[in-house]
Design an enzyme around this catalytic site. Sequence first.
Site, short mmCIF file in Angstrom:
data_model
loop_
_atom_site.label_atom_id
_atom_site.label_comp_id
_atom_site.label_asym_id
_atom_site.label_seq_id
_atom_site.Cartn_x
_atom_site.Cartn_y
_atom_site.Cartn_z
N PRO A 163 0.81 -1.22 0.00
CA PRO A 163 0.00 0.00 0.00
C PRO A 163 0.84 1.26 0.00
O PRO A 163 1.76 1.42 0.82
CB PRO A 163 -0.82 -0.14 1.28
CG PRO A 163 -0.99 -1.61 1.44
CD PRO A 163 0.33 -2.20 0.99
N CYS A 164 0.52 2.17 -0.94
CA CYS A 164 1.37 3.35 -1.13
C CYS A 164 0.81 4.61 -0.49
O CYS A 164 1.51 5.62 -0.39
CB CYS A 164 1.57 3.59 -2.62
SG CYS A 164 0.03 3.88 -3.54
N GLN A 165 -0.45 4.58 -0.04
CA GLN A 165 -1.04 5.81 0.50
C GLN A 165 -0.23 6.44 1.63
O GLN A 165 -0.14 7.68 1.71
CB GLN A 165 -2.48 5.55 0.98
CG GLN A 165 -3.44 5.12 -0.11
CD GLN A 165 -3.51 3.60 -0.22
OE1 GLN A 165 -2.54 2.91 0.04
NE2 GLN A 165 -4.67 3.09 -0.62
N PHE A 167 2.81 6.83 1.93
CA PHE A 167 4.02 7.49 1.46
C PHE A 167 3.76 8.50 0.36
O PHE A 167 4.66 9.22 -0.06
CB PHE A 167 5.02 6.45 0.95
CG PHE A 167 5.22 5.31 1.90
CD1 PHE A 167 5.79 5.50 3.14
CD2 PHE A 167 4.80 4.02 1.56
CE1 PHE A 167 5.96 4.45 4.02
CE2 PHE A 167 4.98 2.96 2.43
CZ PHE A 167 5.55 3.18 3.68
#
Length: 322
Positions: A163-165, A167
């Site tokens: 999950p990138c949210q 960063f």
Amino acid sequence: MTISEQIKVLCVRSDISVAELARRIGTTPQNFSGKMKRESFTIAELEDIAGAVNSSFERKFVLKKRRESLMHENIKQNDYSRYASNRDVISLFSGAMGLDIGLGKAGLNVVIGQDFDAACVKTMKANGHKVLGGDIREIQPQQLLDMAGLSVGEPFLICGGPPCQPFSTAGKRLGINDPRGSLFMDFIRMIDYIRPRFFVMENVKGIMSSPLKHVPLSERDESDPDQKLGTVLDVILSEFGKLGYKTVYGVLDAVNYGVPQFRERFVLIGSRDDEDIFLPIPTHFQMHQDKKYQWQTVRNAIEDLESDRGECAVFSEERLKF
């Protein structure tokens, strides 16, 4: 007594907190707590813990841990050349399988996917793909190997985008303070056990600058050591280095590879056997004398669909004039 319980006893006897012990061995309290919960310390980490408090800790149970993991450690040292022709891929955080489809078109065989989102799991199953649904923190790597019919060291590749949210520069950038922000450690955990020949990890480019400890600008304190722990990327590269993987990383933009969209993504590639690895060379450019090598536009991509109604609804004459 479990390793985590013995670590707590060690902290009490040494008169330090678990958080302080984590900092002494160069990691964050959050990462350390996660490892305690999963009992996922490596031999090297246990030795670092012992050295951090000048304890006989190593003699008490590091050697026990070494014996317990001897079989797995031997597997890691095995000659994997018998799997040289393997092109099987294990996909983590698969989503709607965008990365998987691309790898398939490149000639690889995605044997199993994994995701927490029920809609993603349903999508993969609907397209005839084997999938292990659920929280990756509760999944053991041997489960993936068993479902895929593979052995340790056999897969050609593990791919995934944790999950990138946490960063993303478009969000609050809570990093590992966001529960989703530490899932990259589970990606690393899978690599550690499964030992694929290569891995590919994708994320937003903000992961390169996201600090381990997020502190609002107005509250930052240069005297706080926790605020000097570096970036999430520093930890990721360090962990893969401990596992013996050679890595290369950078930011790729989809527009430079024939996609009619500006879409930057961080890509990290790792090699178990010290093979040469590199990021793909751009195939398209903003300026080029040959039009087929120029950036593609939306018009290039969809102009032939103008009169093709496809599976969409039929528009009225009044709507069509727009």
